[in-house]
Design a protein around this motif. Structure first.
Motif, PDB file in Angstrom:
ATOM      1  N   THR A   1       0.858  -1.180   0.000  1.00  0.00           N
ATOM      2  CA  THR A   1       0.000   0.000   0.000  1.00  0.00           C
ATOM      3  C   THR A   1       0.898   1.235   0.000  1.00  0.00           C
ATOM      4  O   THR A   1       1.728   1.405   0.897  1.00  0.00           O
TER       5      THR A   1
ATOM      6  N   THR B   1      -1.949  -1.473  -3.769  1.00  0.00           N
ATOM      7  CA  THR B   1      -2.945  -0.408  -3.615  1.00  0.00           C
ATOM      8  C   THR B   1      -2.218   0.924  -3.575  1.00  0.00           C
ATOM      9  O   THR B   1      -1.270   1.100  -2.808  1.00  0.00           O
TER      10      THR B   1
ATOM     11  N   LYS C   1      -6.115  13.128  -5.856  1.00  0.00           N
ATOM     12  CA  LYS C   1      -6.785  12.855  -7.126  1.00  0.00           C
ATOM     13  C   LYS C   1      -6.494  13.932  -8.165  1.00  0.00           C
ATOM     14  O   LYS C   1      -6.382  13.626  -9.368  1.00  0.00           O
TER      15      LYS C   1
ATOM     16  N   LEU D   1      -3.338   6.166 -11.656  1.00  0.00           N
ATOM     17  CA  LEU D   1      -2.594   5.320 -10.718  1.00  0.00           C
ATOM     18  C   LEU D   1      -2.467   3.927 -11.326  1.00  0.00           C
ATOM     19  O   LEU D   1      -3.464   3.225 -11.497  1.00  0.00           O
TER      20      LEU D   1
ATOM     21  N   ARG E   1      -6.499  -4.292 -12.959  1.00  0.00           N
ATOM     22  CA  ARG E   1      -7.159  -3.360 -12.051  1.00  0.00           C
ATOM     23  C   ARG E   1      -8.398  -4.052 -11.474  1.00  0.00           C
ATOM     24  O   ARG E   1      -9.283  -4.471 -12.209  1.00  0.00           O
TER      25      ARG E   1
ATOM     26  N   GLU F   1     -11.285   0.439  -7.237  1.00  0.00           N
ATOM     27  CA  GLU F   1     -10.895   1.830  -7.121  1.00  0.00           C
ATOM     28  C   GLU F   1     -11.965   2.578  -6.350  1.00  0.00           C
ATOM     29  O   GLU F   1     -13.115   2.124  -6.233  1.00  0.00           O
TER      30      GLU F   1
ATOM     31  N   THR G   1     -12.786   6.547  -3.782  1.00  0.00           N
ATOM     32  CA  THR G   1     -12.356   7.859  -3.279  1.00  0.00           C
ATOM     33  C   THR G   1     -12.219   7.818  -1.765  1.00  0.00           C
ATOM     34  O   THR G   1     -12.829   7.003  -1.078  1.00  0.00           O
TER      35      THR G   1
ATOM     36  N   HIS H   1      -7.784   9.505  -3.812  1.00  0.00           N
ATOM     37  CA  HIS H   1      -8.436   8.332  -4.390  1.00  0.00           C
ATOM     38  C   HIS H   1      -7.475   7.155  -4.339  1.00  0.00           C
ATOM     39  O   HIS H   1      -6.283   7.309  -4.042  1.00  0.00           O
ATOM     40  N   TRP H   2      -8.000   5.986  -4.588  1.00  0.00           N
ATOM     41  CA  TRP H   2      -7.189   4.776  -4.537  1.00  0.00           C
ATOM     42  C   TRP H   2      -7.532   3.851  -5.706  1.00  0.00           C
ATOM     43  O   TRP H   2      -8.652   3.866  -6.227  1.00  0.00           O
ATOM     44  N   VAL H   3      -6.527   3.064  -6.118  1.00  0.00           N
ATOM     45  CA  VAL H   3      -6.711   2.031  -7.135  1.00  0.00           C
ATOM     46  C   VAL H   3      -5.964   0.792  -6.656  1.00  0.00           C
ATOM     47  O   VAL H   3      -4.846   0.892  -6.123  1.00  0.00           O
ATOM     48  N   LYS H   4      -6.591  -0.370  -6.840  1.00  0.00           N
ATOM     49  CA  LYS H   4      -5.983  -1.638  -6.426  1.00  0.00           C
ATOM     50  C   LYS H   4      -5.699  -2.495  -7.645  1.00  0.00           C
ATOM     51  O   LYS H   4      -6.553  -2.662  -8.519  1.00  0.00           O
ATOM     52  N   TRP H   5      -4.477  -3.042  -7.684  1.00  0.00           N
ATOM     53  CA  TRP H   5      -4.026  -3.890  -8.782  1.00  0.00           C
ATOM     54  C   TRP H   5      -3.610  -5.257  -8.241  1.00  0.00           C
ATOM     55  O   TRP H   5      -2.962  -5.346  -7.198  1.00  0.00           O
TER      56      TRP H   5
END
Length: 878
Positions: free
Chosen positions: A26, A148, A153, A159, A165, A168, A170, A176-180
């Motif tokens: 993270t 993550t 933003k 991201l 992906r 994702e 806010t 904001h966040w995005v998880k891969w």
């Protein structure tokens, strides 16, 4: 004086004491205080003793917290020192949670997580991940990564990380966040993260099995119109790999990000390739044909790594050529299928001879699979990449295309998802073809360029022709004695009409083809051909079937004959190149700088210009004289300025003798047709601009008019830059150089061309020009592209001025290396390689260069990267 890092030896390899099954990362991105939380699922290797400590790598990290199985570790339960984090008491399986803080904005080394134009970028090969988080940062530790990314933003709307992906959302404070999630195990060097203000060009590809793959290319705003060629290159590479090797892409999305601050050309991070913008951005107005070709090649190379490097990776860094040599071979084959196979082969060999052969003959010589290193960054070399690709090509030559494909299929079947060795690759080739390649392994373990001395004897009465081939290899550092290599030698025999003769050995019942590959295994091999009706001219080392130097006593007439008649395009070019090389070396030794060109050579070059059946791109290569760098390698006690004058003298003599033919060819090809990027148009431009380059040697009004007209009216950068390069060498060219700089001052990549053009110019005052350009607003010492374009071009391409007898060129280079070393040791070390060949110089320059090398080596605080290069170079003089 700096001390060398203790050498790491291949034979000391041991398996990792611990393995990592999966990693959860993270990132809370901040310009100066990025927070990285890692959750590692760790297990003890079955062969590891229970009391073995866990030792993680970590550089330039601030440790915030550490927990083992959810419990904070006491201060006496771990040790953080010497770029390691050690936990003495580890259970067989555990969950280790570590939080670190890093400063991306201060990271000028461009290794790990850093900022470029306000964006976050990572570069983790070879050992950059340890600058992000504590980890087992070695290629044989493969884990599944979940990443993550949390960021502002507005500042970082995009991201990206490896894999697919999966989520994702806010958060507070406009974050904001995005998880891969990457479903494939990989070593940490393939990890990537990108965050910033990017725009994208999207495309797609349908695999042969029917899967839809999204392709996304991310660039800084304003550059989308320059991404279309790169997108097409990805699509072509995906289709080609499926057709040639049966390999499909395995994720939902394939992403490329272009950045202007990057130490390398590109990086094959799983699913998220980070590219130097040079190898993504192109349109005819700003990029040359060579740039478009380079994009095709590099995009393909990084994509092909998905299987040869990612799905199957290297066990340790000694095996680097396992992925790089193999993938260079694959991208060269792709480029050959895309364009002219002959021209591609010749261009690859020219680079190999100029740079890798020099590396093999110098203080940095090492085998394709090195036995030891101090700094792994210094082993991203021509030997590992280009000679490594030639080793792979020899497999294909010896086994045939079908046999090579069988070996590749078995390699992937056995080793998908593993970290393996060069021996594993060779074993797959052996087992798939029931072949004997035991001796071939010496290509991995022995440094140096083998030499083949060939003698031919014709018996008119018996109508036999006997070729005797003796192989040898010079001593290299640490290897005085070399055992015979297993060498494929491709050859043919031509009669005096230019017809190929059937090849029949004395022990064969009938002839087998007109061009064959013979395998050399012994120090001396003899081949006796029968039913040879006349004294033939041998065509040797066809298609450059092995990375060797071949010595055969060709006469001038033999070489001119082969230039005109050989059916093998490489051998045809080689004949022209060898003739010109022998002529130039003879003139150098005789001190001839203004002697007319020999009539037979002029006639042969005129015949090349007049041959309508000859590929114009091949003609352009045949007309081009050997480079100063290639000639330098053929001499000892070299006076570089004299060498440059001799080459320049022959070029001027040819221009005078061939003026009419050059002008006619130029005018025919300069037809005013709109720019196209295809094989025929690229070949025509290549020949046209070689003719213009020769005509530029003539001091006459017509030449000035042609150059000015092409510069002003060209609708593409290829033609405009070709004219400018010639103008820059002339007294009347300065206004054009100034104009170019003003027009393109806001385009970083075009300005790199402008910097390089002036840095490599042979006109007086080149060093002063380079020093002045370091103050130009478009130049930055922190940007590797700028350093390569200006300082690197001067030190490595401007032979006459870098080697000026006053030694100022050497002092300038040493000053820049010391200065760069404090910012970016990788770039400093690569620039330091300009001192590698100091022992080949005449005594006065040799002493001057040695003194600068010693000054570099004594610099307090010098990095291990630069110290290793400088100290090895110095050792060549002992």
């Amino acid at each position: 004086m700096p001390q060398p890092r203790q050498a790491i030896r291949r034979l000391d390899y041991t398996a990792p004491a611990y393995l990592i099954d999966c990693v959860d990362l993270t990132f809370e991105l901040d310009d100066t205080a990025t927070r990285v939380a890692s959750r590692l699922v760790i297990q003890r290797n079955a062969e590891t003793k229970a009391d073995t400590p866990l030792v993680l790598h970590g550089e330039s990290l601030s440790l915030a917290s550490i927990k083992l199985d959810g419990v904070p570790l006491a201060a006496d339960a771990f040790t953080h020192a010497d770029d390691t984090l050690t936990i003495p008491a580890m259970p067989d399986t555990a969950i280790l949670e570590i939080v670190t803080l890093i400063n991306p904005q201060a990271n000028t080394e461009l290794s790990g997580l850093y900022q470029s134009s306000g964006n976050f970028i990572t570069q983790c090969e070879a050992e950059g991940f340890r600058r992000i988080s504590f980890y087992l940062d070695r290629p044989d530790v493969m884990a599944k990564f979940t990443t993550t990314i949390i960021a502002d933003k507005a500042k970082y709307p995009v991201l990206l990380s490896n894999g697919n992906r999966v989520g994702e959302g806010t958060l507070d404070k406009n974050r904001h966040w995005v998880k891969w999630v990457d479903p494939f195990k990989k070593p940490a060097y393939l990890f990537a993260l990108v965050a910033g203000r990017f725009v994208s060009l999207a495309g797609n590809h349908t695999t042969r099995s029917g899967r839809q793959v999204a392709i996304e290319i991310y660039v800084e705003p304003g550059n989308v119109d320059r991404c279309h060629h790169a997108l097409a290159a990805v699509q072509k590479a995906m289709a080609w790999d499926e057709q040639r090797f049966g390999l499909e892409y395995d994720l939902d999305t394939y992403m490329i990000v272009a950045t202007s601050d990057f130490n390398m050309g590109a990086m094959e991070n799983k699913g998220l390739n980070v590219f130097n913008s040079k190898y993504v951005l192109a349109k005819p107005e700003t990029a040359t044909d060579a740039d478009f070709d380079g994009i095709d090649s590099v995009v393909a190379h990084e994509y092909f790594h998905n299987w040869t490097g990612n799905r199957v990776t290297c066990r340790d860094w000694f095996q680097l050529s396992l992925k790089e040599g193999l993938t260079v071979y694959r991208d060269q084959e792709f480029s050959s299928d895309l364009g002219s196979r002959a021209v591609q082969r010749i261009q690859n060999v020219r680079g190999l001879r100029e740079y890798q052969f020099a590396e093999d003959a110098g203080p940095q010589a090492h085998p394709v699979r090195p036995d030891e290193y101090q700094e792994i960054n210094n082993f991203y070399t021509w030997t590992v990449y280009e000679k490594g690709s030639e080793v792979v090509r020899m497999y294909a030559t010896l086994l045939g295309i079908d046999g090579f494909r069988r070996g590749m299929d078995l390699y992937f079947k056995r080793h998908d998802g593993q970290a393996v060795t060069c021996d594993d690759f060779r074993t797959a080739m052996v087992d798939a073809n029931n072949a004997d390649l035991a001796q071939f392994a010496r290509w991995y373990s022995q440094a140096g360029t083998p030499v083949l001395d060939v003698e031919g004897v014709y018996d008119d009465a018996a109508q036999t022709y006997t070729l005797t081939v003796t192989q040898s290899c010079p001593a290299t550092p640490g290897q005085d004695v070399k055992l015979p290599f297993h060498i494929p030698l491709a050859l043919g025999l031509l009669d005096r009409r230019g017809q190929e003769l059937p090849l029949q050995l004395a022990d064969e019942a009938e002839a087998i083809g007109n061009s064959r590959v013979f395998e050399l295994r012994q120090p001396v091999e003899t081949f006796r051909f029968v039913n040879v009706p006349c004294h033939p001219v041998p065509s040797l080392l066809r298609d450059f079937s092995a990375p060797v130097k071949l010595v055969y006593p060709y006469s001038d007439d033999d070489l001119i004959f082969l230039m005109a008649h050989d059916n093998d395009a490489f051998a045809r070019w080689e004949a022209a190149n060898q003739y010109a090389t022998q002529l130039l070396l003879a003139r150098y030794r005789a001190g001839e700088t203004d002697t007319p060109a020999p009539e037979k050579f002029v006639a042969a070059m005129a015949a090349v210009l007049a041959n309508p059946q000859l590929d114009p791109a091949l003609a352009a290569l045949m007309l081009t004289l050997p480079s100063e760098a290639a000639l330098f390698e053929a001499l000892s006690d070299v006076d570089p300025q004299k060498l440059c004058a001799v080459r320049q003298g022959l070029k001027e003599a040819l221009a005078r003798s061939l003026r009419a033919q050059l002008l006619a060819t130029y005018q025919k090809l300069n037809d005013g047709a709109p720019y196209r990027y295809d094989g025929a148009a690229v070949a025509a431009r290549a020949l046209k601009n070689v003719c213009l380059d020769y005509l530029g040697e003539l001091d006459e009004p017509l030449t000035a008019e042609l150059l000015a007209s092409q510069y002003r009216h060209a609708d593409n950068m290829t033609d405009r830059l070709a004219a400018l390069k010639v103008l820059a060498q002339r007294d009347d060219g300065e206004p054009f150089v100034d104009d170019f700089g003003k027009v393109w001052q806001d385009d970083a990549l075009v300005m790199d061309k402008w910097f390089a053009l002036q840095a490599s110019c042979s006109r007086p005052g080149a060093l002063s020009t380079v020093q002045a350009l370091m103050n130009h607003h478009a130049f930055s010492l922190k940007n590797p592209n700028k350093v390569r374009a200006l300082i690197g071009a001067f030190c490595q391409q401007n032979l006459a001025h870098f080697h000026a007898l006053d030694g100022y060129g050497y002092a300038f280079a040493a000053d820049r290396i010391i200065e760069l070393d404090k910012l970016n040791p990788q770039i400093a070390a690569r620039l330091a390689s300009c001192f590698n060949r100091w022992t080949r110089l005449e005594p006065q320059r040799r002493a001057l260069m040695r003194a600068e090398l010693e000054r570099i080596s004594r610099e307090p605080g010098l990095s291990g990267d630069t110290f290793e290069i400088a100290s090895k170079a110095l050792s060549a003089g002992t």
